[in-house]
Write an enzyme that holds these catalytic residues in place. Sequence first.
Site, PDB file in Angstrom:
ATOM      1  N   TRP A   1     -10.928   3.934   0.560  1.00 17.85           N
ATOM      2  CA  TRP A   1      -9.487   4.325   0.635  1.00 17.85           C
ATOM      3  C   TRP A   1      -8.841   3.777  -0.613  1.00 17.85           C
ATOM      4  O   TRP A   1      -7.802   4.461  -1.219  1.00 17.85           O
ATOM      5  CB  TRP A   1      -8.827   3.958   1.948  1.00 17.85           C
ATOM      6  CG  TRP A   1      -7.504   4.070   2.014  1.00 17.85           C
ATOM      7  CD1 TRP A   1      -6.808   5.143   2.627  1.00 17.85           C
ATOM      8  CD2 TRP A   1      -6.353   3.225   1.589  1.00 17.85           C
ATOM      9  NE1 TRP A   1      -5.412   4.936   2.559  1.00 17.85           N
ATOM     10  CE2 TRP A   1      -5.227   3.790   1.936  1.00 17.85           C
ATOM     11  CE3 TRP A   1      -6.347   2.055   0.919  1.00 17.85           C
ATOM     12  CZ2 TRP A   1      -3.889   3.495   1.617  1.00 17.85           C
ATOM     13  CZ3 TRP A   1      -5.057   1.450   0.760  1.00 17.85           C
ATOM     14  CH2 TRP A   1      -3.949   2.014   1.079  1.00 17.85           C
ATOM     15  N   HIS A   2      -9.177   2.746  -1.120  1.00 21.96           N
ATOM     16  CA  HIS A   2      -8.372   2.048  -2.021  1.00 21.96           C
ATOM     17  C   HIS A   2      -8.731   2.992  -3.393  1.00 21.96           C
ATOM     18  O   HIS A   2      -8.072   2.757  -4.490  1.00 21.96           O
ATOM     19  CB  HIS A   2      -8.936   0.714  -2.438  1.00 21.96           C
ATOM     20  CG  HIS A   2      -8.113  -0.296  -1.684  1.00 21.96           C
ATOM     21  ND1 HIS A   2      -8.361  -0.568  -0.319  1.00 21.96           N
ATOM     22  CD2 HIS A   2      -7.104  -0.976  -1.783  1.00 21.96           C
ATOM     23  CE1 HIS A   2      -7.612  -1.316   0.307  1.00 21.96           C
ATOM     24  NE2 HIS A   2      -6.692  -1.664  -0.621  1.00 21.96           N
ATOM     25  N   GLY A   3      -9.770   3.687  -3.506  1.00 21.78           N
ATOM     26  CA  GLY A   3      -9.938   4.371  -4.743  1.00 21.78           C
ATOM     27  C   GLY A   3     -11.483   4.998  -4.636  1.00 21.78           C
ATOM     28  O   GLY A   3     -12.378   4.422  -4.178  1.00 21.78           O
TER      29      GLY A   3
ATOM     30  N   PHE B   1      -3.234   4.064  -5.147  1.00 25.21           N
ATOM     31  CA  PHE B   1      -4.153   4.223  -4.214  1.00 25.21           C
ATOM     32  C   PHE B   1      -3.776   5.343  -3.091  1.00 25.21           C
ATOM     33  O   PHE B   1      -4.037   5.851  -2.173  1.00 25.21           O
ATOM     34  CB  PHE B   1      -4.340   3.048  -2.961  1.00 25.21           C
ATOM     35  CG  PHE B   1      -4.873   1.720  -4.055  1.00 25.21           C
ATOM     36  CD1 PHE B   1      -5.854   2.132  -4.969  1.00 25.21           C
ATOM     37  CD2 PHE B   1      -4.230   0.451  -3.757  1.00 25.21           C
ATOM     38  CE1 PHE B   1      -6.269   0.889  -5.617  1.00 25.21           C
ATOM     39  CE2 PHE B   1      -4.851  -0.544  -4.694  1.00 25.21           C
ATOM     40  CZ  PHE B   1      -5.807  -0.332  -5.540  1.00 25.21           C
TER      41      PHE B   1
END
Lengths: 530, 347
Positions: A364-366, A530
């Site tokens: 999800w963060h990247g 993000f």
Amino acid sequence: MLFTSYAFLGFAAGLLLLYYLLPRRCQQPLLLGASCLFYLAAGPKYILYILFTALTVWFTGVRMGRNTQKAAAYLKEHKEELGKEEKKAYREGQKRVRRRWLAGCLVLNIGVLAVVKYTNFFLANLNGLLTAAGRTGQLSFFALALPMGISFYTFQAVGYLVDVYRGTVEAEEGPFRFLLFVSFFPQLIQGPISRFGDLSQTLYAPHAFDGRQVSFGLQRMLWGYFKKLVVADRLLAAVMTIVGDVGAYQGAYAVVGMLFYTVQLYADFTGGIDVTIGLAQALGITVKENFERPYFSKSLKEYWRRWHISMCSWFRDYLFYPLSTSKAMQRFTKFTRKNLGDKVGRRLPVYVSSFVVWFSTGLWHGASWNFIVWGLLNYAVLMASEELEPLYAKFHARFSVEGRLWYRLLQVGRTFALVCVLNIFDCYATLGETVQAIGSVFTVHNWGVLWDGSLLKLGLAGLDYGILTGGCFLMLGVSLIQRSGSVRERIGRRPYWVRFILWYGLFLAVLLMGAYGVGYDASQFIYNRF
Amino acid sequence: MKKGYIRTVASALVVVGTLALLQRLLVPKYVDGIVEGAFVAEYYKEVKDHDLLFVGDCEVYENFSPAVLWQDFGINSYIRGSAEQYIFQSYYLLEDAFRYERPDVVVFNIQSLQFAEAQSEAYNRMSLEGMKWSPTKVKAIFASMKEGEHFLDYLFPILRYHTRWSQLEPTDVEYLFHAKPVSFNGYYMRVDAKPAENVPTGKPLADYSFGDNAWKYLDKMVELCEKEKVQLVLIKAPSLYPYWYPQWEEQVERYAREKGLPYLNFLELQEETGIDYRTDTYDGGLHMNLSGAEKLSRWLGEWLVEHTGLTDRRGEEDLSARWEEKLSAYEAEKRRQYEFYGIETGN
């Protein structure tokens, strides 16, 4: 429109003015209009994505809500005629209908997020595999631009949908009201990921001008700008210098980079959330806190309860719980208990669910292995801590150190150091560089750079270090005071001129020491990406 | 209630007062080192009845001496120029000057035609900050701003110079409320000499055409002067570099012919003006020193008297008195610089 741009400040000031000058019935349309305008400023085509999410989730929510009402009405109407089993069967049948709606909508929206955010990552990995398999030729990448805040608003909308499915909130019938929930601009680009049940309570209510709320909101925004402009953006130059050339900056530099990035990330993200919550407060809207002094945590587990609370609770409520209580997982638990014994068998499903959660958190963060490894390292540390719990208990039983100040400080320091190491995974360009930098801490012994003036060549002058030290102490002091209540309320009880000097002093600090304008690259908030 | 109002007003005064003071403190004073940023503002202290206005970049403010034009021809002139002043800035500085006065002649140096857009924020600042606030200044700012610049930073320069507190000098306090004159009717004096040697030739360009925006502002300048019935004279100062390409020269000559404007290229008038690049430039051919500027001014003065009908005003008592003061400051600065650079003058 960056939060730190003049355009945003003018936009927010104009909105606040209109918000309280116009009749209260205009507040909601005004907020929706402002949110759309804010989104349009990022690029007109991107608004289609958020409209798609809002429309599909709203429609599905309404359908599920009506289904729930219909089912309840049917059961009430046929209360006497239906037996217990028939009622249960009917309920199950209706739930299946809702589940189909839910699944369809989830596939659509998570699908959009997956396509725009992860397609090229997937293709890059596929290309790697093909090359490894000896195939020539590479798959072409797609020119997909990431719509602003898609990870945040998609999760927020999905959370709402699951809540409607579960019956914990009623479906919102008004499409524009729902669009406002999804697109409420202060939290659009970096969260928090609000729950419908929380945000809707104040989002849709008319608000009379409340001087205290407005001034508290503006004070919070000012504090956020201090953290972002004076601390985070000042550190940016040094962090970029260090992580931008892993070959040149190794050993002690890597340690400095970890420390700086951890402070920068805190000041940047919490500063941004302060601006979000402060602006919402000035508008009379309550947005839930996203941090609770995370760097005071005594363990990584505690840290993740206090850092980015809305994201962590989202993964807990909408992924971990459904996964760990799913029928498949129950079957798996049964299997593991039977084959691996009660102790291991009970834990293994939890570990599997946690693995999925942390893998997803990283992703999800990247769209990068950096983030995935970062997520899995967090998972590994948390699971190891879990496994070592009996050992800790024995240690604490033998040595009565728990609760002592020095031991608490040691725990806080240990957790902070751990977070510094883990955070650096989302900072270097590649996983290889990250590993190289961390490895250099043990192989390159250049600790002299810490005091021979080399740190003054990282884009920070002596004065910058002075400002950063002051800024960090101020953030630390505020956090310490916050433990016993709101700092703003505490200041609010002081005589007028004391309040004036404190807030005007903070304003001047931002004005004179902020890293903005010519000579500084306007940096977006780290969590925007993000 | 009354106490609350008093408190609010007092707080507002404190805020406005401290911010105004901080702004004054933090903006560069341009009294030492780079003084070019102070030129534009000095114009407003003048009694504005000039016969001749120069507009342009360093090729006017370092190459022509209004003192000589007064001493030798009785021409009351002023230079509205600053470092790398772009053509749109020259246009708006002229428009700004016309708010106060109608000179008979305007001399514009066409070197800046090469820049259709602003090249540097720092030069923008030097040309624009000294302008008095007016709709003309607002237009000048919008015409000049590069990407990343904001009008608000011009409106409240403290936002631009907020970090200058770490570089403050004693002069920032000394000149907090008043400015030190650094030019002589816009002329920047340098008496030292550095011969022009090894002057680089220009590199071939892909396109020698001046940009549309540059032409647009030259057209506007021509129209403005026609409207105000002011004679516009185009010049190219005798700076050896940046290189003045023949292709550029052709375009300017053609334009001047089409518009019926006088055009003087001092690069081609070396013999007539008597410029000696061994002694008349202080930076190897880029700008004239005092000797060069005075030679150019004498030649230009003669030309102006002959071709534009500018008359000798040395008989005007008030004006002469004002010039007397200026000339004495001019001579004092000459002496100071001769001494500073250790130059024997023979006087």
